[in-house]
Write an enzyme that holds these catalytic residues in place. Structure first.
Site, mmCIF file in Angstrom:
data_model
loop_
_atom_site.group_PDB
_atom_site.id
_atom_site.type_symbol
_atom_site.label_atom_id
_atom_site.label_comp_id
_atom_site.label_asym_id
_atom_site.label_seq_id
_atom_site.Cartn_x
_atom_site.Cartn_y
_atom_site.Cartn_z
ATOM 1 N N ARG A 53 -2.148 -17.243 -18.076
ATOM 2 C CA ARG A 53 -2.679 -16.480 -16.984
ATOM 3 C C ARG A 53 -1.702 -16.862 -15.651
ATOM 4 N NH1 ARG A 53 -6.956 -18.646 -14.427
ATOM 5 N NH2 ARG A 53 -7.887 -19.036 -16.250
ATOM 6 N N TYR A 105 -2.808 8.237 -3.500
ATOM 7 C CA TYR A 105 -3.374 8.656 -5.103
ATOM 8 C C TYR A 105 -4.846 8.288 -4.687
ATOM 9 C CZ TYR A 105 -5.077 7.002 -9.423
ATOM 10 O OH TYR A 105 -5.768 6.900 -10.466
ATOM 11 N N ASP A 177 3.895 2.188 -1.216
ATOM 12 C CA ASP A 177 3.802 2.537 -2.622
ATOM 13 C C ASP A 177 4.817 3.338 -2.993
ATOM 14 O OD1 ASP A 177 3.201 3.782 -5.327
ATOM 15 O OD2 ASP A 177 1.046 3.565 -4.954
ATOM 16 N N LYS A 202 4.400 4.449 -14.626
ATOM 17 C CA LYS A 202 5.011 5.496 -14.192
ATOM 18 C C LYS A 202 6.379 5.495 -14.522
ATOM 19 C CE LYS A 202 0.734 6.378 -12.702
ATOM 20 N NZ LYS A 202 -0.291 6.986 -13.572
#
Ligand SMILES: Cc1ncc(COP(=O)(O)O)c(C=O)c1O
Length: 386
Positions: A53, A105, A177, A202
């Protein structure tokens, strides 16, 4: 040939940074380390990795690679784009204020308004196309300005350099972004941004086969806080998914070139089509911010929105596509076509969509890298249904 002492070119960085051959075996493709923990030599003595982690060698490679592509100092990766955005917001504390673009978004304002507002964070949404709107909205408790450029799906631009100057003067961090352009066509840090976010789902991954997110940092305090959040909150990217992005990013430059070439051709086709009422694409000379697009991006990409006139028209055409896949998401090698009002921006609600100009007839296309004649033929036969 790149001159000595110069940073290698973009495609070279994409293929080589963090992608070095495995020291132990010489394997040219980076190994995947599917391990949860690491054997230690004695208490407090280990090879730099303790628990997955916290860190993982495949993740380290990807983080180095993405930092080099965006021009940041580090690039902690998360389990999705939303997890990356969530990590940035988690860096704030109750009472802090964020100025955001009013066209993001849909999942981003959903997270801000429906989750973080309940924990005492405040959000103001403005049209960031004008830097002075951002300046006016900044308050004493503002910590971040958060923008997407171009916006999803209206393809409106924010002048990153102008907004960064406002943020610097007001001592507020600017977060961009950059998912739509990828670092190949736009590098916000070079224009003054403090952090850059991507949904690696993406263009960076590019093959529609894995979710992921990244926050590219410019300062050590950001790196430390985000590394802490990876460890404390645990929304890290799995080794396999890190490997998928490492693999995808090797062809980013070549893919983006083709996305851009085909994007321009498809936009041109749509502009001329009788059934299409309006086209939103920064590469078109009549896009209101075409000059800014040429200045701050080195290509126009392959995200295009267009107006079919009504929900019924949109549905008629979307039912008919064959090469283009009707679905949410973008940035894959395959052409994806979507309906923002019922998909990515449904959480805005009808009123919210109307306020910023997202109509029921709007269709968004992420032009893939298939033969562009086939994409156009498919769109043409689908538009004939209207
Ligand atoms: C611009 C943008 N940012 C962030 C996200 C969220 O990314 P993810 O779906 O990987 O959580 C998306 C998703 O579509 C997006 O389009």
């Amino acid at each position: 040939m790149a001159k000595k002492n110069h940073l290698p070119g973009f495609a070279t960085r994409a293929i080589h940074i963090g992608q070095e051959a495995d020291e132990e075996t010489g394997a040219v493709a980076p190994p995947i380390y599917p391990t949860s923990t690491y054997a230690q030599q004695e208490i407090g003595k280990h090879k730099g990795y303790e628990y997955a982690r916290v860190s993982n060698p495949t993740r380290t490679r990807l983080e180095q690679n993405l930092a080099a592509l965006e021009g940041g100092i580090a690039a902690p990766v998360f389990s999705s784009g939303m997890a990356a955005i969530n990590a940035v917001v988690t860096m704030l504390k109750a009472g802090d204020h964020v100025v955001c673009g009013n066209n993001l978004y849909g999942g981003t304002p959903r997270l801000f308004n429906q989750v973080w507002s309940d924990f005492g964070l405040e959000f103001t949404y403005v049209d960031t196309a004008e830097a002075k709107n951002v300046e006016r909205a900044i308050r004493k408790n503002t910590q971040l300005v958060y923008v997407e450029t171009p916006t999803n799906p209206l393809m409106a631009l924010t002048d990153i350099r102008a907004v960064a100057a406002v943020c610097r003067a007001k001592k507020v961090d600017l977060v961009v972004d950059n998912t739509f352009m990828s670092p190949y066509f736009q590098r916000p840090i070079e224009l003054g941004a403090d952090m850059v976010i991507h949904s690696t789902t993406k263009f960076l991954n590019g093959h529609s086969d894995g979710l992921g997110g990244v926050v590219v940092c410019t300062r050590q305090d950001q790196v430390e806080k985000l590394a802490f959040l990876q460890k404390a909150a645990g929304a890290i990217l799995s080794p396999f998914e890190c490997w998928l992005v490492l693999r995808g990013v090797k062809t980013l430059a070549a893919r983006m070139e083709q996305h851009d070439r085909s994007g321009r051709i498809v936009a041109d086709f749509l502009v001329r089509h009788k059934k299409v009422k309006k086209v939103f694409y920064p590469g078109l000379p009549d896009h209101p911010q075409h000059e800014l697009a040429k200045r701050q991006m080195s290509g126009f990409g392959s995200m295009i929105s267009f107006e079919t006139g009504s929900l019924s028209n949109a549905n008629k055409m979307l039912r008919r596509v064959r090469i283009c896949s009707l679905g949410e998401s973008l940035g894959g090698v395959e052409t994806l076509i979507s309906h923002p009002a019922t998909m990515t921006h449904s959480s805005y609600g009808e009123k919210g969509r109307k306020a910023i100009g997202i109509t029921d007839g709007m269709v968004r296309i992420s032009v893939g890298i298939e033969d562009v004649e086939d994409i156009i033929e498919d769109l043409d036969q689908a538009l004939a249904a209207i």
